[in-house]
Scaffold this motif. Structure first.
Motif, short mmCIF file in Angstrom:
data_model
loop_
_atom_site.label_atom_id
_atom_site.label_comp_id
_atom_site.label_asym_id
_atom_site.label_seq_id
_atom_site.Cartn_x
_atom_site.Cartn_y
_atom_site.Cartn_z
N GLY A 1 39.94 37.57 31.96
CA GLY A 1 41.18 37.71 31.22
C GLY A 1 41.40 39.19 30.98
N THR B 1 45.28 37.29 34.49
CA THR B 1 43.95 36.81 34.81
C THR B 1 43.65 37.10 36.27
OG1 THR B 1 44.73 34.58 35.40
CG2 THR B 1 44.07 34.95 33.11
N SER C 1 42.86 33.58 29.01
CA SER C 1 41.43 33.68 29.29
C SER C 1 40.75 32.32 29.30
CB SER C 1 40.76 34.60 28.27
OG SER C 1 41.30 35.90 28.34
#
Length: 166
Positions: free
Chosen positions: A88, A103, A79
């Motif tokens: 994320g 992601t 993230s």
């Protein structure tokens, strides 16, 4: 999705104008993905939440990542590492009945981008954290673990497994 985009899509479909429908796909993906992602994000959080997960999600996290801390480390690194704006995710892969961290850029939906069902999403667009955390995305990601609604994540996992026949 804006009403204008939706109106244009309906017109293009009625005219069977494939080129016009294709031209609208980026706007649909962006606006539709934004709505979907934020709907998940807001239900993934709750007051007086956080802590360690329990139930099926805890078992799946331990099985896939080895420990909750190992999951936190992987999810946090992914993230924080998003370049620019994005998300994320902790997702469920229906093909192999496993969890994975992934992601997505911008508002791209996890299911479209990676073929996974979203369980836990974190908005890492700067607008999500700048007022409180300035440019300290890592602090924002760390604080997110204090508000995760693990009950919601558990429900999402159970629903995903059922829909995949697991």
């Amino acid at each position: 999705m804006t009403l204008g985009v939706l109106h244009h899509l309906i017109e293009a479909e009625e005219a069977t104008d494939v080129a016009a429908m294709n031209a609208l796909l980026p706007a649909i993906k962006f606006n539709g993905g934004g709505h979907l992602n934020h709907t998940i994000f807001w239900t993934n959080m709750a007051p007086n939440a956080g802590g360690d997960p329990s139930g099926a999600i805890a078992d799946a996290i331990n099985e896939e990542f080895g420990s909750f801390q190992a999951f936190k480390d992987k999810f946090s690194a992914a993230s924080v590492g998003v370049k620019g704006s994005g998300w994320g995710w902790l997702g469920y892969c229906p093909k192999n009945n496993k969890l994975a961290v992934a992601t997505c850029q911008n508002q791209d939906p996890l299911q479209v981008t990676h073929g996974m069902i979203p369980l836990l999403g974190l908005d890492v667009w700067e607008h999500a954290y700048y007022l409180q955390y300035k440019n300290l995305r890592a602090d924002y990601v760390k604080a997110f673990f204090n508000v995760i609604n693990w009950s919601n994540v558990n429900e999402r996992l159970e629903t995903a497994r059922k829909s995949a026949g697991h």
